[in-house]
Motif scaffolding. Structure first.
Motif, mmCIF file in Angstrom:
data_model
loop_
_atom_site.group_PDB
_atom_site.id
_atom_site.type_symbol
_atom_site.label_atom_id
_atom_site.label_comp_id
_atom_site.label_asym_id
_atom_site.label_seq_id
_atom_site.Cartn_x
_atom_site.Cartn_y
_atom_site.Cartn_z
ATOM 1 N N TYR A 68 3.897 9.802 12.945
ATOM 2 C CA TYR A 68 2.869 10.658 13.557
ATOM 3 C C TYR A 68 2.937 12.075 12.993
ATOM 4 C CZ TYR A 68 0.829 7.499 16.989
ATOM 5 O OH TYR A 68 0.130 6.483 17.578
ATOM 6 N N ASP A 69 4.133 12.562 12.720
ATOM 7 C CA ASP A 69 4.260 13.886 12.089
ATOM 8 C C ASP A 69 3.558 13.896 10.736
ATOM 9 O OD1 ASP A 69 5.730 14.833 14.205
ATOM 10 O OD2 ASP A 69 7.684 14.478 13.259
ATOM 11 N N ALA B 106 0.807 -1.220 0.000
ATOM 12 C CA ALA B 106 0.000 0.000 0.000
ATOM 13 C C ALA B 106 0.843 1.275 0.000
ATOM 14 C CB ALA B 106 -0.938 0.000 1.206
ATOM 15 N N LEU B 107 1.894 1.322 0.814
ATOM 16 C CA LEU B 107 2.654 2.563 0.963
ATOM 17 C C LEU B 107 3.350 3.015 -0.316
ATOM 18 C CD1 LEU B 107 4.230 2.340 4.531
ATOM 19 C CD2 LEU B 107 2.445 3.878 3.732
ATOM 20 N N PRO B 108 3.929 2.109 -1.124
ATOM 21 C CA PRO B 108 4.593 2.578 -2.359
ATOM 22 C C PRO B 108 3.636 3.126 -3.414
ATOM 23 C CG PRO B 108 5.410 0.412 -1.707
ATOM 24 C CD PRO B 108 4.180 0.678 -0.892
ATOM 25 N N SER B 109 2.324 3.104 -3.153
ATOM 26 C CA SER B 109 1.361 3.597 -4.146
ATOM 27 C C SER B 109 1.511 5.094 -4.387
ATOM 28 C CB SER B 109 -0.065 3.290 -3.690
ATOM 29 O OG SER B 109 -0.407 4.065 -2.546
ATOM 30 N N GLY B 110 2.238 5.776 -3.462
ATOM 31 C CA GLY B 110 2.431 7.209 -3.624
ATOM 32 C C GLY B 110 1.331 8.033 -2.978
ATOM 33 N N GLU B 111 0.324 7.368 -2.409
ATOM 34 C CA GLU B 111 -0.774 8.072 -1.754
ATOM 35 C C GLU B 111 -0.660 7.852 -0.249
ATOM 36 O OE1 GLU B 111 -4.467 6.829 -3.408
ATOM 37 O OE2 GLU B 111 -3.759 6.966 -5.466
ATOM 38 N N ALA B 112 -0.389 8.907 0.496
ATOM 39 C CA ALA B 112 -0.224 8.802 1.945
ATOM 40 C C ALA B 112 -1.592 8.808 2.615
ATOM 41 C CB ALA B 112 0.634 9.953 2.458
ATOM 42 N N HIS B 113 -2.134 7.638 2.836
ATOM 43 C CA HIS B 113 -3.456 7.517 3.433
ATOM 44 C C HIS B 113 -3.353 7.328 4.947
ATOM 45 C CE1 HIS B 113 -5.740 7.459 -0.255
ATOM 46 N NE2 HIS B 113 -4.977 6.510 -0.756
ATOM 47 N N SER B 114 -4.372 7.798 5.646
ATOM 48 C CA SER B 114 -4.386 7.731 7.103
ATOM 49 C C SER B 114 -4.274 6.301 7.615
ATOM 50 C CB SER B 114 -5.675 8.384 7.621
ATOM 51 O OG SER B 114 -5.809 8.194 9.010
ATOM 52 N N TYR B 115 -5.082 5.381 7.055
ATOM 53 C CA TYR B 115 -5.055 4.007 7.546
ATOM 54 C C TYR B 115 -3.696 3.360 7.296
ATOM 55 C CZ TYR B 115 -10.166 4.371 7.924
ATOM 56 O OH TYR B 115 -11.432 4.754 8.262
ATOM 57 N N CYS B 116 -3.079 3.662 6.166
ATOM 58 C CA CYS B 116 -1.762 3.092 5.859
ATOM 59 C C CYS B 116 -0.729 3.548 6.893
ATOM 60 C CB CYS B 116 -1.309 3.510 4.470
ATOM 61 S SG CYS B 116 -2.323 2.886 3.112
ATOM 62 N N ILE B 117 -0.763 4.821 7.242
ATOM 63 C CA ILE B 117 0.223 5.347 8.188
ATOM 64 C C ILE B 117 -0.029 4.778 9.580
ATOM 65 C CG2 ILE B 117 1.090 7.447 9.282
ATOM 66 C CD1 ILE B 117 0.353 8.906 6.664
ATOM 67 N N GLN B 118 -1.299 4.700 9.985
ATOM 68 C CA GLN B 118 -1.603 4.090 11.286
ATOM 69 C C GLN B 118 -1.152 2.634 11.325
ATOM 70 O OE1 GLN B 118 -5.593 5.089 13.070
ATOM 71 N NE2 GLN B 118 -5.858 6.134 11.114
ATOM 72 N N ALA B 119 -1.328 1.935 10.195
ATOM 73 C CA ALA B 119 -0.901 0.531 10.129
ATOM 74 C C ALA B 119 0.611 0.432 10.235
ATOM 75 C CB ALA B 119 -1.394 -0.107 8.832
#
Length: 413
Positions: free
Chosen positions: A319-320, A282-295
């Motif tokens: 978190y930043d 998910a992370l390399p998709s280039g879209e910084a999504h909230s659920y991805c970062i929390q995961a």
């Protein structure tokens, strides 16, 4: 009835009944009629399969049988309401009796149902109730217990939602690409609400409602399987990793165990690995999504060999980033805790006091519990005691109340 046939039917009911009902809702365009048709189809299976054998495609057989049962029922009712006869005729004309069912079409029916239940024209509480009832198959009584609502109130909410879908002509479909971002967000929010209530119940005697957490994970898998968007993958990863700690979160008396004190040998390593793999996709998709970062934050906790070895520098960095794309007081509170672990309790205390000075999270028990922890570490026992007492006053859940009481008793000693 032979025991093996009965056990097969029971197993098929557990795995297929939700899918059968979803397809029947599409075919019949009626939630309640589809529910009755599903039950009628399984009743027919109990009568016919012991004699005829289990069909090669059980789900297709059940859908076909359920549709015909519903049409027969409409024809019987047509004696009292002529319009129902017309509906029965149109249903029969519109549906094929072929056993050559398209598996992708049948699979997509559950996703269609989720998007219908989470349509933006429905109130959020109606979306949640309808999803739990129609997609997860939970009883009205079980949903009411989970959210501390009377069964009659919950039932009325579900009926109103069904009527709104019917009267407004809400389509039973997966939205087009242009609508997908906003519609998918609503679906993921409902799934996450279900998971959170299972992971950490808002009130009541049970702190963990595992059946709700498992239903949310099942829905998350379904969405990812049929709609592999990065944010859906991130949510599934987050739920899997958080749920991986379930066996270590409570002691034998049902009391809370803090993260630093949990036995990491009890954590489900397979779920952690699955969640980490989803994050990598998910992370390399280039879209910084909230659920991805929390995961990603949850994965750093889960993959650390011990609490002392947790990479707080990496966690505060995430978190930043999360605070940039999803600014909220809760994110600020969690970031304050992470910074306290990296830079010391005085840093965390200052950030929490800043939150309270802005009148944010004043009524949230975890704000005061974290503040008490930092004050205790700094040696201010009286202020820590006052903060714990405030946290205890606000804590809504019995297990959390007992945990805070133990902390308070230890501090007073």
């Amino acid at each position: 009835m032979p025991a093996t046939i009965e056990s097969q039917i029971n197993a098929i009911y557990r795995t297929e009944s939700r899918r059968v009902r979803a397809t029947l809702i599409r075919l019949l365009n009626d939630f309640d009629l589809a529910e009755e048709a599903t039950q009628d189809a399984f009743a027919a299976a109990l009568q016919q399969w012991p004699i005829e054998g289990v069909p090669q495609h059980p789900r297709a057989w059940l859908v076909s049988t359920g549709r015909f049962k519903a049409i027969d029922q409409l024809r019987r009712r047509a004696r009292f309401h002529s319009a129902l006869g017309d509906i029965a005729e149109s249903l029969e004309a519109a549906s094929s009796d072929s056993d050559d069912w398209d598996e992708q079409l049948l699979a997509d029916d559950q996703l269609r149902l989720i998007f219908t239940c989470c349509h933006p024209s429905l109130a959020p509480e109606a979306q949640l109730a309808l999803t739990l009832r129609e997609v997860c198959g939970l009883t009205t009584e079980a949903i009411a217990r989970a959210f501390l609502t009377s069964p009659s109130t919950l039932a009325q909410r579900i009926v109103r939602a069904k009527n709104k879908i019917r009267d407004a002509g809400i389509p039973y479909e997966i939205p087009g690409r242009s609508e997908l971002p906003t519609r998918l967000d609503a679906v993921l929010q409902v799934i996450y609400l279900v998971f959170n209530e299972g992971y950490s119940a808002t009130s009541g005697s049970e702190y963990i409602r595992q059946e709700l957490a498992q239903e949310a994970i099942r829905l998350g898998r379904l969405v990812v399987e049929l709609l592999p968007e990065a944010e859906a993958q991130g949510l599934l990863a987050l739920m899997l990793i958080q749920d991986s700690r379930r066996l270590a979160r409570l002691d034998t008396q049902g009391d809370l165990i803090r993260l630093e004190d949990q036995d990491r040998r009890l954590w489900d390593k397979e779920q952690i690995a699955e969640g980490a793999a989803l994050i990598q996709r998910a992370l390399p998709s280039g879209e910084a999504h909230s659920y991805c970062i929390q995961a990603a934050i949850a994965a750093l906790h889960a993959q650390a060999p011990s609490f002392a070895d947790t990479d707080w520098q990496e966690i505060t960095g995430f978190y930043d980033l999360l605070l940039q794309i999803n600014p909220s007081p809760i994110v600020e509170l969690n970031r304050a805790v992470a910074l306290a672990m990296r830079d010391g309790p005085a840093t965390g205390l200052q950030l929490i006091d800043d939150l309270l000075a802005r009148n944010q999270l004043i009524d949230y028990h975890l704000t005061h519990a974290a503040r008490a922890e930092f004050l205790q570490q700094l040696g201010d026992r009286e202020a820590a005691k006052a903060a714990l007492e405030q946290a205890l006053l606000l804590a809504p859940q019995a297990a959390e109340q007992r945990f805070l009481q133990r902390r308070l008793a230890a501090l007073e000693k």
